[in-house]
Design a protein around this motif. Structure first.
Motif, PDB file in Angstrom:
ATOM      1  N   ARG A  59     -27.175 -31.815 -17.053  1.00 26.60           N
ATOM      2  CA  ARG A  59     -26.136 -32.715 -16.137  1.00 26.60           C
ATOM      3  C   ARG A  59     -26.146 -34.071 -16.806  1.00 26.60           C
ATOM      4  NH1 ARG A  59     -24.044 -30.123 -11.559  1.00 26.60           N
ATOM      5  NH2 ARG A  59     -24.909 -28.028 -11.606  1.00 26.60           N
ATOM      6  N   CYS A  60     -24.891 -34.651 -16.521  1.00 25.84           N
ATOM      7  CA  CYS A  60     -24.954 -36.179 -16.712  1.00 25.84           C
ATOM      8  C   CYS A  60     -25.231 -36.862 -15.232  1.00 25.84           C
ATOM      9  CB  CYS A  60     -23.407 -36.682 -17.006  1.00 25.84           C
ATOM     10  SG  CYS A  60     -23.440 -38.180 -17.154  1.00 25.84           S
ATOM     11  N   PHE A  83     -27.731 -37.790  -9.795  1.00 23.39           N
ATOM     12  CA  PHE A  83     -26.813 -36.835 -10.561  1.00 23.39           C
ATOM     13  C   PHE A  83     -25.939 -36.451  -9.461  1.00 23.39           C
ATOM     14  CE2 PHE A  83     -30.785 -36.235 -13.051  1.00 23.39           C
ATOM     15  CZ  PHE A  83     -30.516 -36.374 -14.096  1.00 23.39           C
ATOM     16  N   GLY A  84     -25.272 -37.265  -8.861  1.00 16.01           N
ATOM     17  CA  GLY A  84     -24.145 -36.823  -7.832  1.00 16.01           C
ATOM     18  C   GLY A  84     -24.431 -36.022  -6.615  1.00 16.01           C
ATOM     19  N   LYS A 109     -25.741 -44.009 -18.466  1.00 17.43           N
ATOM     20  CA  LYS A 109     -25.558 -42.570 -18.235  1.00 17.43           C
ATOM     21  C   LYS A 109     -26.210 -41.740 -19.312  1.00 17.43           C
ATOM     22  CE  LYS A 109     -21.580 -42.085 -15.359  1.00 17.43           C
ATOM     23  NZ  LYS A 109     -21.621 -41.482 -14.433  1.00 17.43           N
ATOM     24  N   ILE A 110     -27.043 -40.890 -18.819  1.00 14.35           N
ATOM     25  CA  ILE A 110     -27.773 -40.115 -19.701  1.00 14.35           C
ATOM     26  C   ILE A 110     -27.473 -38.458 -19.424  1.00 14.35           C
ATOM     27  CG2 ILE A 110     -29.671 -41.834 -19.908  1.00 14.35           C
ATOM     28  CD1 ILE A 110     -30.237 -38.867 -17.398  1.00 14.35           C
ATOM     29  N   VAL A 149     -17.836 -40.006 -17.759  1.00 14.07           N
ATOM     30  CA  VAL A 149     -18.256 -38.696 -17.005  1.00 14.07           C
ATOM     31  C   VAL A 149     -18.953 -38.886 -15.695  1.00 14.07           C
ATOM     32  CG1 VAL A 149     -19.845 -36.488 -17.493  1.00 14.07           C
ATOM     33  CG2 VAL A 149     -18.684 -37.674 -19.584  1.00 14.07           C
ATOM     34  N   PRO A 150     -18.273 -37.925 -14.946  1.00 20.47           N
ATOM     35  CA  PRO A 150     -19.012 -38.212 -13.357  1.00 20.47           C
ATOM     36  C   PRO A 150     -20.406 -37.702 -13.483  1.00 20.47           C
ATOM     37  CG  PRO A 150     -17.579 -36.625 -13.269  1.00 20.47           C
ATOM     38  CD  PRO A 150     -17.469 -36.965 -14.748  1.00 20.47           C
ATOM     39  N   ASN A 151     -21.357 -38.523 -12.561  1.00 17.93           N
ATOM     40  CA  ASN A 151     -22.560 -38.014 -12.365  1.00 17.93           C
ATOM     41  C   ASN A 151     -22.499 -36.541 -11.809  1.00 17.93           C
ATOM     42  OD1 ASN A 151     -23.559 -40.470 -13.028  1.00 17.93           O
ATOM     43  ND2 ASN A 151     -23.958 -41.342 -10.989  1.00 17.93           N
TER      44      ASN A 151
END
Length: 156
Positions: A59-60, A83-84, A109-110, A149-151
Motif C-alpha cells: 500500500r501507499c 495508510f488511510g 509518500k512511500i 496516489v491516495p493513502n
C-alpha cells in the motif's frame, strides 16, 4: 524414479535437510542433501506465480512522524505512516539514514507491505515493511509512487 521431495530441519535458520524419496515412502531416502536455509528460499522464489505476488498487500502511505532510533544496532528512523481509513496509521523502522534526513521523510509518500506480522526490533515493534532498493553503495532508496496516489491505495 524420484517423484517427491520433502524439507525437514530442526533449526530452519541454519541448515535444512532435503530428503528425496522413491515411489514408496517406506524405503530409505535415495539422497540426503544438507543446504543453507536461505538457499531453499531462493529456490522457492525462482518461479513465483501471480498468486504468490497477490498475497502481498503493498500500500501507499504518507509518513506523518519521524524519530531517531538510537537503540537500533544500525542507524535507523522510527516512523508512523498513514495508510488511510481502511488500514490506519502504522509504525515502521527503516535503515535509511544514509540518504534521508528527518525533514526529507516527513510527509513523504512511500510504499510498504502491510500484511506481514509485526516484527520486534529492539524495544520497537515494526508493523509494516517499508520498501526500498539498494543503490550502488548499498544505501537504501525508498520505493515511492511516481504520481498522486491516495493513502491506502493498493499496488496492483
Amino acid at each position: 524414479m524420484i517423484h517427491r521431495g520433502t524439507i525437514r530441519g530442526k533449526n530452519i535458520k541454519t541448515w535444512v535437510d532435503i530428503y528425496l524419496f522413491a515411489q514408496s515412502d517406506d524405503q530409505p531416502p535415495l539422497q540426503v542433501t544438507r543446504v543453507r536455509a536461505h538457499a531453499i528460499s531462493q529456490v522457492a522464489m525462482e518461479n513465483p506465480t501471480i498468486a504468490d505476488f497477490m498475497k502481498l498487500d503493498i500500500r501507499c502511505g504518507t509518513i506523518v512522524t519521524v524519530e531517531s532510533f538510537p537503540e537500533a544496532r544500525k542507524p535507523a528512523w522510527k516512523m508512523r505512516i498513514d495508510f488511510g481509513p481502511e488500514i490506519g496509521v502504522k509504525k515502521s523502522s527503516a535503515q535509511i539514514t544514509d540518504l534521508y534526513a528527518e525533514s526529507d521523510l516527513l510527509n513523504k509518500k512511500i510504499m510498504a507491505v502491510v500484511n506481514f506480522p509485526p516484527r520486534q526490533i529492539g524495544p520497537f515493534v515494526s508493523e509494516v515493511l517499508v520498501l526500498g532498493f539498494p543503490d550502488a553503495d548499498g544505501a537504501i532508496v525508498l520505493g515511492i509512487p511516481d504520481g498522486v496516489v491516495p493513502n491506502g491505495a493498493r499496488l496492483v
